[in-house]
Structures are given as structure tokens and as C-alpha cells.
Scaffold this motif. Structure first.
Motif, PDB file in Angstrom:
ATOM      1  N   GLU A   1      -4.079   7.037   4.541  1.00  0.00           N
ATOM      2  CA  GLU A   1      -2.899   7.920   4.574  1.00  0.00           C
ATOM      3  C   GLU A   1      -3.078   8.471   3.272  1.00  0.00           C
ATOM      4  OE1 GLU A   1      -2.948   4.260   5.579  1.00  0.00           O
ATOM      5  OE2 GLU A   1      -0.998   4.656   7.232  1.00  0.00           O
ATOM      6  N   ASN A   2      -3.632   7.129   1.949  1.00  0.00           N
ATOM      7  CA  ASN A   2      -3.683   7.678   0.592  1.00  0.00           C
ATOM      8  C   ASN A   2      -5.305   9.112   0.160  1.00  0.00           C
ATOM      9  OD1 ASN A   2      -3.521   7.659  -1.939  1.00  0.00           O
ATOM     10  ND2 ASN A   2      -5.635   7.512  -2.169  1.00  0.00           N
ATOM     11  N   VAL A   3      -5.663   8.141   1.745  1.00  0.00           N
ATOM     12  CA  VAL A   3      -7.041   9.422   1.043  1.00  0.00           C
ATOM     13  C   VAL A   3      -7.248  10.586   2.266  1.00  0.00           C
ATOM     14  CG1 VAL A   3      -9.468   8.880   2.238  1.00  0.00           C
ATOM     15  CG2 VAL A   3      -8.635   7.138   1.594  1.00  0.00           C
ATOM     16  N   ASP A   4      -6.369  10.406   3.704  1.00  0.00           N
ATOM     17  CA  ASP A   4      -5.915  11.579   4.112  1.00  0.00           C
ATOM     18  C   ASP A   4      -5.248  12.778   3.249  1.00  0.00           C
ATOM     19  OD1 ASP A   4      -6.984  12.034   6.858  1.00  0.00           O
ATOM     20  OD2 ASP A   4      -5.149  10.979   7.145  1.00  0.00           O
ATOM     21  N   ARG A   5      -4.236  12.429   2.817  1.00  0.00           N
ATOM     22  CA  ARG A   5      -3.632  13.144   1.639  1.00  0.00           C
ATOM     23  C   ARG A   5      -4.733  13.950   0.760  1.00  0.00           C
ATOM     24  NH1 ARG A   5       0.575   9.442   1.966  1.00  0.00           N
ATOM     25  NH2 ARG A   5      -0.450   7.841   0.339  1.00  0.00           N
ATOM     26  N   ILE A   6      -5.596  13.025  -0.255  1.00  0.00           N
ATOM     27  CA  ILE A   6      -6.206  13.713  -0.768  1.00  0.00           C
ATOM     28  C   ILE A   6      -7.522  14.515  -0.584  1.00  0.00           C
ATOM     29  CG2 ILE A   6      -8.093  12.705  -3.242  1.00  0.00           C
ATOM     30  CD1 ILE A   6      -5.867  10.996  -2.966  1.00  0.00           C
ATOM     31  N   LEU A   7      -8.308  14.444   0.925  1.00  0.00           N
ATOM     32  CA  LEU A   7      -8.939  14.948   1.701  1.00  0.00           C
ATOM     33  C   LEU A   7      -8.251  16.467   1.602  1.00  0.00           C
ATOM     34  CD1 LEU A   7     -10.977  12.720   3.296  1.00  0.00           C
ATOM     35  CD2 LEU A   7     -11.140  13.152   0.504  1.00  0.00           C
ATOM     36  N   HIS A   8      -7.033  16.289   2.559  1.00  0.00           N
ATOM     37  CA  HIS A   8      -6.851  17.216   3.161  1.00  0.00           C
ATOM     38  C   HIS A   8      -5.982  18.133   1.630  1.00  0.00           C
ATOM     39  CE1 HIS A   8      -5.393  15.973   6.876  1.00  0.00           C
ATOM     40  NE2 HIS A   8      -6.183  17.202   7.160  1.00  0.00           N
ATOM     41  N   PHE A   9      -5.648  17.707   1.177  1.00  0.00           N
ATOM     42  CA  PHE A   9      -5.061  18.729  -0.756  1.00  0.00           C
ATOM     43  C   PHE A   9      -6.391  19.370  -0.379  1.00  0.00           C
ATOM     44  CE2 PHE A   9      -5.417  19.952  -4.968  1.00  0.00           C
ATOM     45  CZ  PHE A   9      -4.330  20.144  -5.223  1.00  0.00           C
ATOM     46  N   TYR A  10      -7.625  18.692  -0.571  1.00  0.00           N
ATOM     47  CA  TYR A  10      -9.000  19.595  -0.856  1.00  0.00           C
ATOM     48  C   TYR A  10      -9.286  20.538  -0.102  1.00  0.00           C
ATOM     49  CZ  TYR A  10      -8.627  17.912  -6.080  1.00  0.00           C
ATOM     50  OH  TYR A  10      -8.308  17.424  -7.025  1.00  0.00           O
TER      51      TYR A  10
ATOM     52  N   LEU B   1       1.224  -1.318  -0.081  1.00  0.00           N
ATOM     53  CA  LEU B   1       0.106   0.044   0.005  1.00  0.00           C
ATOM     54  C   LEU B   1       0.631   1.566  -0.192  1.00  0.00           C
ATOM     55  CD1 LEU B   1      -2.985  -1.276   2.518  1.00  0.00           C
ATOM     56  CD2 LEU B   1      -3.316  -0.880  -0.168  1.00  0.00           C
ATOM     57  N   ASP B   2       2.200   1.038   0.646  1.00  0.00           N
ATOM     58  CA  ASP B   2       3.043   2.427   0.388  1.00  0.00           C
ATOM     59  C   ASP B   2       3.574   2.262  -0.868  1.00  0.00           C
ATOM     60  OD1 ASP B   2       2.082   2.668   3.462  1.00  0.00           O
ATOM     61  OD2 ASP B   2       4.020   2.451   4.015  1.00  0.00           O
ATOM     62  N   PHE B   3       3.748   1.354  -1.429  1.00  0.00           N
ATOM     63  CA  PHE B   3       4.993   1.747  -2.471  1.00  0.00           C
ATOM     64  C   PHE B   3       3.212   1.915  -4.124  1.00  0.00           C
ATOM     65  CE2 PHE B   3       5.990  -0.097  -6.454  1.00  0.00           C
ATOM     66  CZ  PHE B   3       6.794   0.184  -6.910  1.00  0.00           C
ATOM     67  N   VAL B   4       2.132   1.943  -3.740  1.00  0.00           N
ATOM     68  CA  VAL B   4       1.803   1.976  -4.934  1.00  0.00           C
ATOM     69  C   VAL B   4       1.080   3.621  -4.883  1.00  0.00           C
ATOM     70  CG1 VAL B   4       1.118   0.192  -5.316  1.00  0.00           C
ATOM     71  CG2 VAL B   4      -0.921   0.853  -4.164  1.00  0.00           C
ATOM     72  N   HIS B   5       0.839   4.621  -3.365  1.00  0.00           N
ATOM     73  CA  HIS B   5       0.400   5.383  -3.214  1.00  0.00           C
ATOM     74  C   HIS B   5       1.067   6.661  -3.140  1.00  0.00           C
ATOM     75  CE1 HIS B   5      -2.916   2.807  -2.124  1.00  0.00           C
ATOM     76  NE2 HIS B   5      -3.938   3.765  -2.967  1.00  0.00           N
ATOM     77  N   PRO B   6       0.771   7.781  -4.680  1.00  0.00           N
ATOM     78  CA  PRO B   6       2.093   8.743  -4.603  1.00  0.00           C
ATOM     79  C   PRO B   6       1.799   9.235  -3.730  1.00  0.00           C
ATOM     80  CG  PRO B   6       1.000   8.488  -7.210  1.00  0.00           C
ATOM     81  CD  PRO B   6       0.491   7.068  -5.827  1.00  0.00           C
ATOM     82  N   VAL B   7       2.599  10.014  -2.935  1.00  0.00           N
ATOM     83  CA  VAL B   7       2.934  10.980  -1.571  1.00  0.00           C
ATOM     84  C   VAL B   7       2.314  12.683  -2.215  1.00  0.00           C
ATOM     85  CG1 VAL B   7       3.952  11.683   0.085  1.00  0.00           C
ATOM     86  CG2 VAL B   7       4.352   9.396  -0.167  1.00  0.00           C
ATOM     87  N   ASP B   8       2.801  12.078  -3.476  1.00  0.00           N
ATOM     88  CA  ASP B   8       3.472  13.899  -3.604  1.00  0.00           C
ATOM     89  C   ASP B   8       1.672  14.497  -4.031  1.00  0.00           C
ATOM     90  OD1 ASP B   8       3.661  12.011  -5.690  1.00  0.00           O
ATOM     91  OD2 ASP B   8       6.040  13.859  -6.138  1.00  0.00           O
ATOM     92  N   VAL B   9       0.754  14.543  -3.748  1.00  0.00           N
ATOM     93  CA  VAL B   9       0.036  14.084  -4.656  1.00  0.00           C
ATOM     94  C   VAL B   9      -0.841  15.960  -4.996  1.00  0.00           C
ATOM     95  CG1 VAL B   9      -1.931  13.120  -2.761  1.00  0.00           C
ATOM     96  CG2 VAL B   9      -1.651  15.335  -2.640  1.00  0.00           C
ATOM     97  N   GLU B  10      -0.125  17.112  -4.786  1.00  0.00           N
ATOM     98  CA  GLU B  10      -0.269  17.666  -5.176  1.00  0.00           C
ATOM     99  C   GLU B  10       0.481  18.516  -6.513  1.00  0.00           C
ATOM    100  OE1 GLU B  10       0.878  17.691  -2.572  1.00  0.00           O
ATOM    101  OE2 GLU B  10       3.302  18.093  -3.449  1.00  0.00           O
ATOM    102  N   LYS B  11       1.157  17.053  -7.068  1.00  0.00           N
ATOM    103  CA  LYS B  11       1.894  17.235  -8.244  1.00  0.00           C
ATOM    104  C   LYS B  11       0.998  17.008  -9.320  1.00  0.00           C
ATOM    105  CE  LYS B  11       4.992  14.949 -10.286  1.00  0.00           C
ATOM    106  NZ  LYS B  11       6.311  14.021  -9.954  1.00  0.00           N
TER     107      LYS B  11
END
Ligand SMILES: [Mg+2]
Length: 210
Positions: A112-121, A74-84
Motif C-alpha cells: 500500500e505504501n509502495v503503491d502510493r509513492i510509486l503512483h505519486f511519481y 502497517l496501516d498505522f505507521v504509513h501516512p496516506v497523504d504522501v503528496e503532502k
């Protein structure tokens, strides 16, 4: 009458065309190729079938190829730099703030992925509950117990709940259980069912907005 809307995250909240989903798919294929020791060309075909048979590539790797370190996957497949990748920040933020019924998240990805996306928006606080793949013991949509679990938390009959997702196969069980569904189909791909559809979350019908 719709009294609650459940949203998927990946390729539903952001559009398929922004590249984030493609990057995730590329990483899933790369991980799978390394894990099962097959060339990428073959892996892409196997993965398509695996999603049909097991719902997700993760579950297929667990059941058929003995994957146990699911956090590593799960860590490998989800990019961290969502703002890109993620577009339409203000538009997406505004539309979620305008929805007039309670909303929640049901994702086949990790928190972790859900959080990054919802935080971004800047919309995370709007959703309750937020259910990720780990809370479903890594057995996510389209298994019916997943829908039953979130409905129990929401506390409404399924007839009053709408599920919004970009994967038609994840909507079918919910629809068969008596729920309302809305397909996000950006590229107007052919579908099996005749579900209501929109191309982008920004086209959410006005009846759900204030
Ligand atoms: Mg999705």
C-alpha cells in the motif's frame, strides 16, 4: 556490467529530509509506546537497538512482544497523504524513465505504501518485480533469503545486479553475497563500509542512464 537495478523505496526514492520518513518514524514510535506500554523517550532507544537485532521494529514487536495484528501496525505507521511530503515529482519521474536497464523494488514496507509513492511519481509501471514486506512473510531485508528470492525472479547472477538503499546494513549482506551496492546517504552520515554513495536519487550515476 550492471544489467538490473533493485531499488528500496522509503528514504531512497524520496529524500530523508522531506519529512515523510520522520512522520513514519514518529508513528512507529507512537505505536510501539502504546503497544509495549513504555514512554516515548525509552521507546526510541529500544527501537534503535531492535532494528540492529531484528532488522525492523515490526519483527522485534512480533518476536519479543507478541504483536500479531501486523496489518494494524502497517496501516498505522504509513501516512496516506504522501503528496503532502514528497518533493521533486518531475525530476524523480524523469530519472526513473531514463534508466537503461530493467528495475525492480525491494521494500521493507507494505505494498500500500509502495503503491502510493510509486503512483505519486508516476513510475509504478517501470518496476518489475515489486516485492514488499508481506511477500517476504514480514521478514524483510537484511535476511539473505530476501535477496535470494528477488534474484531468482530477476534471473540474473548477483554480480550483474545493483541494489540501491539508504540503509547500509541492508546493503552489507547483498555486497557479501557478491552483489553491487549504492548507498543513498543524504546527510553524509559516517558509514562502516566504503560503499559508493550518492546523496539523492537524482544523483544516480550517468552510466545507468540513457
Ligand atoms: Mg529505506
Amino acid at each position: 556490467m550492471i544489467k538490473h537495478i533493485i531499488f528500496d523505496v522509503d528514504k531512497t526514492i524520496y529524500p530523508d529530509s522531506c519529512g515523510f520518513g520522520d512522520e513514519m518514524d514518529r508513528r512507529i514510535s507512537e505505536y510501539t509506546a502504546n503497544f509495549i506500554g513504555k514512554p516515548l523517550s525509552e521507546v526510541d532507544i529500544l527501537r534503535k537497538q531492535s532494528v540492529k537485532d531484528y532488522g525492523t521494529t515490526l519483527r522485534w514487536l512480533q518476536l519479543e512482544h507478541g504483536l500479531t495484528d501486523t496489518d494494524h501496525y502497517l496501516d498505522f505507521v504509513h501516512p496516506v497523504d504522501v503528496e503532502k511530503y514528497l518533493p521533486n515529482k518531475n525530476e524523480v519521474k524523469n530519472i526513473f524513465h531514463k534508466i537503461k536497464v530493467p528495475i525492480s523494488i525491494l521494500s521493507n514496507g507494505p505494498m500500500e505504501n509502495v503503491d502510493r509513492i510509486l503512483h505519486f511519481y508516476e513510475v509504478k509501471d517501470l518496476f518489475n518485480p515489486i516485492i514488499d514486506i508481506k511477500m517476504n512473510q514480514l521478514k524483510g531485508k537484511p535476511y539473505t533469503e530476501v535477496y535470494e528470492r528477488i534474484l531468482k525472479i530477476i534471473g540474473l547472477p548477483i554480480e550483474e545486479v545493483l541494489l540501491v538503499d539508504d540503509v547500509e546494513d541492508y546493503l552489507i549482506p547483498f555486497h557479501d553475497m557478491g552483489g553491487n551496492v549504492l548507498l543513498v546517504n543524504e546527510h553524509n552520515r559516517p558509514t562502516k563500509m566504503n560503499f559508493n554513495q550518492i546523496r539523492n536519487i537524482l544523483e544516480l550515476p550517468p552510466e545507468y542512464l540513457t
